[in-house]
Write an enzyme that holds these catalytic residues in place. Structure first.
Site, mmCIF file in Angstrom:
data_model
loop_
_atom_site.group_PDB
_atom_site.id
_atom_site.type_symbol
_atom_site.label_atom_id
_atom_site.label_comp_id
_atom_site.label_asym_id
_atom_site.label_seq_id
_atom_site.Cartn_x
_atom_site.Cartn_y
_atom_site.Cartn_z
ATOM 1 N N HIS A 135 0.859 -1.191 0.000
ATOM 2 C CA HIS A 135 0.000 0.000 0.000
ATOM 3 C C HIS A 135 0.897 1.243 0.000
ATOM 4 C CE1 HIS A 135 -2.866 3.044 1.228
ATOM 5 N NE2 HIS A 135 -3.821 2.213 0.843
ATOM 6 N N GLU A 137 -3.539 2.205 -7.468
ATOM 7 C CA GLU A 137 -3.949 3.266 -6.552
ATOM 8 C C GLU A 137 -3.059 4.490 -6.732
ATOM 9 O OE1 GLU A 137 -6.332 1.847 -3.008
ATOM 10 O OE2 GLU A 137 -4.252 1.706 -2.430
ATOM 11 N N GLY A 144 -7.684 9.001 -0.356
ATOM 12 C CA GLY A 144 -8.135 9.784 0.790
ATOM 13 C C GLY A 144 -8.212 11.276 0.527
ATOM 14 N N SER A 188 -10.321 7.264 -3.567
ATOM 15 C CA SER A 188 -11.538 8.082 -3.513
ATOM 16 C C SER A 188 -12.685 7.500 -4.351
ATOM 17 C CB SER A 188 -11.238 9.527 -3.924
ATOM 18 O OG SER A 188 -10.336 10.119 -2.995
ATOM 19 N N GLY A 229 -11.414 2.693 0.573
ATOM 20 C CA GLY A 229 -10.966 3.131 1.886
ATOM 21 C C GLY A 229 -12.090 3.802 2.638
ATOM 22 N N GLY A 230 -12.106 5.124 2.584
ATOM 23 C CA GLY A 230 -13.050 5.907 3.373
ATOM 24 C C GLY A 230 -14.502 5.503 3.195
HETATM 25 P P1 13P Z 1 -9.824 6.019 -0.154
HETATM 26 O O1 13P Z 1 -10.919 5.219 -0.822
HETATM 27 O O2 13P Z 1 -10.231 6.599 1.166
HETATM 28 O O3 13P Z 1 -9.230 7.020 -1.090
HETATM 29 O O4 13P Z 1 -8.654 4.982 0.194
HETATM 30 C C1 13P Z 1 -8.175 4.112 -0.773
HETATM 31 C C2 13P Z 1 -7.192 3.195 -0.162
HETATM 32 O O5 13P Z 1 -6.048 3.183 -0.490
HETATM 33 C C3 13P Z 1 -7.633 2.313 0.875
HETATM 34 O O6 13P Z 1 -6.548 1.776 1.542
#
Ligand code: 13P
Length: 239
Positions: free
Chosen positions: A84, A156, A162, A201, A222-223
Site C-alpha cells: 500500500h 492506486e 483519501g 476516492s 478506503g473511506g
Molecule cells: P480512499 O478510498 O479513502 O481514497 O482509500 C483508498 C485506499 O487506499 C484504501 O486503503
C-alpha cells in the site's frame, strides 16, 4: 487505521446481512491485525472473505512487532494487501520488500493484493506508466509471471487516496490496460484472468463509471467502506 471493536461489529454484521446473495460481487474486508479474530468470528459462514492490510516478508524470527503470513492464515485470512502506498511512503517499503511480502503471503496460501501507483509529482512529470511498470516488475522479476494467477493488483494513484480527488475513468483505464499488457507480455492467459482493481476516492457517485472500464475489475475502497450504505452502493456498482 480506522474503526474500533464496536463500530466494526456494526459494519461487519451489516455487510454479512446485506451481502448474502449468490449474485453479489466478491467482497473482501481487510482489517487491522487486532480485529482479525472479530472478522473471522462475524464473517465465517458468509460469502465474505477477510484479510489483513500488511504482512511481514519474514516467516518467523526476531522481528518484534511484525506479523507473519502464517499468523494471518491462522485466522483464516484469504487475502492480504501488500505495498500500500502508505506503507511505501511512511515505512520505507521498497519495491523489493513489497515483492518479498507478496511471496511470503503466497507461500502461506494467501492471495496478495499488490498495490501500485504513482505520486502526484510522478504523474505530473509524465512518469506514471514507468513507476507502475517498475513496481509490478519487482514482483515479476523475483517470482515470475505465474504468481499472478493467484493475486490481485490494485492500481492506486497516491494523489487520489483519501483526497477526494479520483482518477478519471480514462486515467484508470489507461493504467489498468498498461498493467494487463505488462503481464500479457509474460503470459496472455494469466493477464486476461488477472483481477485489477482501482483504489483512490471511490465513492457511490463515481464507482459505476470506474467499474465500467474494460480493464477495471473492481475497487479497493478506503473511506467509503466505513459507511455501510456507501460501501453497499459501491458493491452493487461492481456486480
Ligand atoms: P480512499 O478510498 O479513502 O481514497 O482509500 C483508498 C485506499 O487506499 C484504501 O486503503
Amino acid at each position: 487505521m480506522h474503526g474500533r471493536l464496536e463500530s466494526n461489529r456494526a459494519l461487519l454484521e451489516g455487510l454479512r446481512l446485506a451481502i448474502g446473495q449468490e449474485d453479489a460481487c466478491e467482497v473482501v474486508v481487510c482489517v487491522p491485525f487486532p480485529y482479525l479474530a472479530q472478522a473471522q468470528s462475524v464473517l465465517t459462514g458468509s460469502v465474505l472473505a477477510w484479510g489483513a492490510q500488511d504482512v511481514s516478508a519474514h516467516n518467523e524470527g526476531a522481528y518484534t512487532g511484525e506479523v507473519a503470513a502464517a499468523m494471518l492464515a491462522d485466522f483464516a485470512c484469504r487475502f492480504v494487501i501488500v505495498g500500500h502506498s502508505e506503507r511505501r511512503a511512511l515505512h520505507g517499503e521498497t519495491d523489493a520488500v513489497v515483492a518479498e511480502k507478496f511471496c511470503a503471503a503466497q507461500a502461506a496460501g494467501l492471495t496478495p493484493i499488490l498495490c501500485v501507483g504513482e505520486t502526484l509529482a510522478e504523474r505530473e512529470s509524465g512518469r506514471t506508466m514507468e513507476v507502475v511498470h517498475r513496481q509490478l516488475a519487482a514482483v515479476l522479476e523475483l517470482a515470475g509471471v505465474a504468481v499472478l494467477a493467484r493475486a490481485v493488483v490494485a492500481y492506486e494513484p497516491v494523489w487520489a487516496i483519501g483526497t477526494g480527488r479520483t482518477a478519471t475513468p480514462e486515467q484508470a483505464q489507461e493504467a489498468h490496460a498498461a498493467i494487463r499488457a505488462q503481464v500479457a507480455a509474460g503470459n496472455a492467459e494469466i493477464a486476461a484472468d488477472l483481477r485489477i482493481v482501482y483504489g483512490g476516492s471511490v465513492k457511490p457517485q463515481n464507482a459505476a463509471a470506474l467499474f465500467a472500464q474494460a480493464d477495471v475489475d473492481g475497487g479497493l475502497i478506503g473511506g467509503a467502506s466505513l459507511v455501510l450504505e456507501d460501501f453497499l452502493t459501491i458493491c452493487q456498482a461492481a456486480v
